[in-house]
Design an enzyme around this catalytic site. Structure first.
Site, PDB file in Angstrom:
ATOM      1  N   LEU A 169      27.330  33.998  76.856  1.00 15.14           N
ATOM      2  CA  LEU A 169      26.383  34.234  75.766  1.00 15.14           C
ATOM      3  C   LEU A 169      26.440  33.104  74.741  1.00 15.14           C
ATOM      4  O   LEU A 169      25.402  32.684  74.209  1.00 15.14           O
ATOM      5  CB  LEU A 169      26.675  35.582  75.099  1.00 15.14           C
ATOM      6  CG  LEU A 169      25.756  36.001  73.953  1.00 15.14           C
ATOM      7  CD1 LEU A 169      24.289  36.010  74.372  1.00 15.14           C
ATOM      8  CD2 LEU A 169      26.167  37.375  73.409  1.00 15.14           C
ATOM      9  N   LYS A 170      27.627  32.588  74.482  1.00 15.19           N
ATOM     10  CA  LYS A 170      27.750  31.472  73.531  1.00 15.19           C
ATOM     11  C   LYS A 170      26.977  30.254  74.021  1.00 15.19           C
ATOM     12  O   LYS A 170      26.316  29.558  73.218  1.00 15.19           O
ATOM     13  CB  LYS A 170      29.231  31.114  73.329  1.00 15.19           C
ATOM     14  CG  LYS A 170      29.489  29.939  72.357  1.00 15.19           C
ATOM     15  CD  LYS A 170      28.970  30.249  70.962  1.00 15.19           C
ATOM     16  CE  LYS A 170      29.121  29.068  70.015  1.00 15.19           C
ATOM     17  NZ  LYS A 170      30.487  28.865  69.518  1.00 15.19           N
ATOM     18  N   LEU A 171      27.000  29.983  75.316  1.00 16.90           N
ATOM     19  CA  LEU A 171      26.249  28.846  75.840  1.00 16.90           C
ATOM     20  C   LEU A 171      24.744  29.055  75.679  1.00 16.90           C
ATOM     21  O   LEU A 171      24.015  28.114  75.356  1.00 16.90           O
ATOM     22  CB  LEU A 171      26.598  28.607  77.307  1.00 16.90           C
ATOM     23  CG  LEU A 171      28.025  28.138  77.596  1.00 16.90           C
ATOM     24  CD1 LEU A 171      28.204  27.860  79.083  1.00 16.90           C
ATOM     25  CD2 LEU A 171      28.394  26.903  76.776  1.00 16.90           C
TER      26      LEU A 171
END
Length: 291
Positions: A169-171
């Site tokens: 999700l961070k990417l």
């Protein structure tokens, strides 16, 4: 309020030190390790190895820049895993590849250690105000155990799914950030090259609903010519590189993100330790030199 629990920080840079301040305020004790060996002002003791930090901590929180730093600080005889005991909790707030996050989860599980990949969305201003968004991937029980820590450093915790989901999700989020900034930098360069008055242009863009609050903050930095690092260009480009690799593994075509990665490589090459908004200034300079 925490009751005499100690959090051991592996990495104590701009983000981790701000997290520590909020956690100490919430009642935790803190100690830390940094690869440079520098730091420690009495309020947060610094120890010589990650393993030593882990031995003295109830919870280990790692916040390092990349896969290589994560590996160096977690594994081997002086790594944090060597100092932890069964039933320990390791919170990986680093922005790393999903593969590195999953490898750490598996290594912890083999030792009876709960590992949560929990990178955060937000820069130093959000860290200052405990307004980070925590992107957590891991087992339900571990997430519940980590909740008091997350509540002390952030305004929201997103339970992204099983281990590795926080890293993924961070990417996604940082890819949108990077591509958005690149589009802004190129559009601003066009406006300036076409003769639009500079302050009018920046002021008009600051009023536009199509531009996110985050990117408006970057535009204001560019207008002032102040690229003090809230999110350094070297880390933004690193996250874009990780995203491109992850997308390729899934056979997802991502030409827009690929082009943005190239532009952010320019920003890293020209101003690695400046905020990634420096790309707007780089493009402005190109436009100014062309007129």
């Amino acid at each position: 309020m925490a009751t005499e629990q100690t959090i051991g920080f592996i990495g104590f840079g701009a983000m981790a030190s701000r997290m520590a301040a909020h956690l100490v305020k919430a009642g935790y004790k803190a100690l830390a390790y940094t690869p440079s060996g520098k730091g420690g002002d009495g309020s947060v003791p610094f120890l010589p190895t990650p393993a030593e930090v882990a031995r003295q901590a109830d919870i280990v929180l790692v916040c390092v820049p990349d896969d290589e730093a994560l590996s160096a600080s977690m594994y081997g005889p002086t790594g944090a895993l060597a100092g932890m005991t069964a039933n320990g909790l390791l919170l990986n707030t680093s922005s790393v590849s999903p593969e590195a996050a999953l490898s750490l989860y598996d290594a912890g599980k083999a030792l009876g250690i709960a590992v949560v990949d929990c990178p955060v969305s937000g820069s130093t201003p959000e860290a200052d105000s405990a307004a980070l968004v925590v992107l957590a991937g891991g087992d339900t029980q571990a997430l519940a155990q980590a909740k008091p820590v997350f509540d002390a450093i952030g305004r929201l915790t997103v339970q992204a799914g099983p281990a590795g989901s926080g890293a993924r999700l961070k990417l996604v989020i940082n890819g949108i950030m990077g591509a958005g900034l690149t589009a802004l930098a190129e559009a601003v360069a066009y406006g300036l090259a076409a003769g639009l008055e500079r302050d009018m242009l920046f002021g008009a863009l600051d009023e536009m609903a199509v531009i996110s609050p985050h990117h408006k903050r970057k535009l204001r930095m560019a207008q002032a010519g102040d690229f003090s690092p809230q999110f350094p260009a070297r880390l933004m480009q690193k996250d874009m590189r990780l995203l491109m690799d992850a997308a390729a593994r899934e056979a997802v075509p991502a030409p827009t993100l690929a082009a943005a990665t190239q532009q952010l490589s320019l920003a890293r090459r020209a101003a690695a330790d400046s905020d990634y908004a420096a790309l707007i200034g780089i493009m402005e300079n190109i436009a100014a030199n062309d007129v």
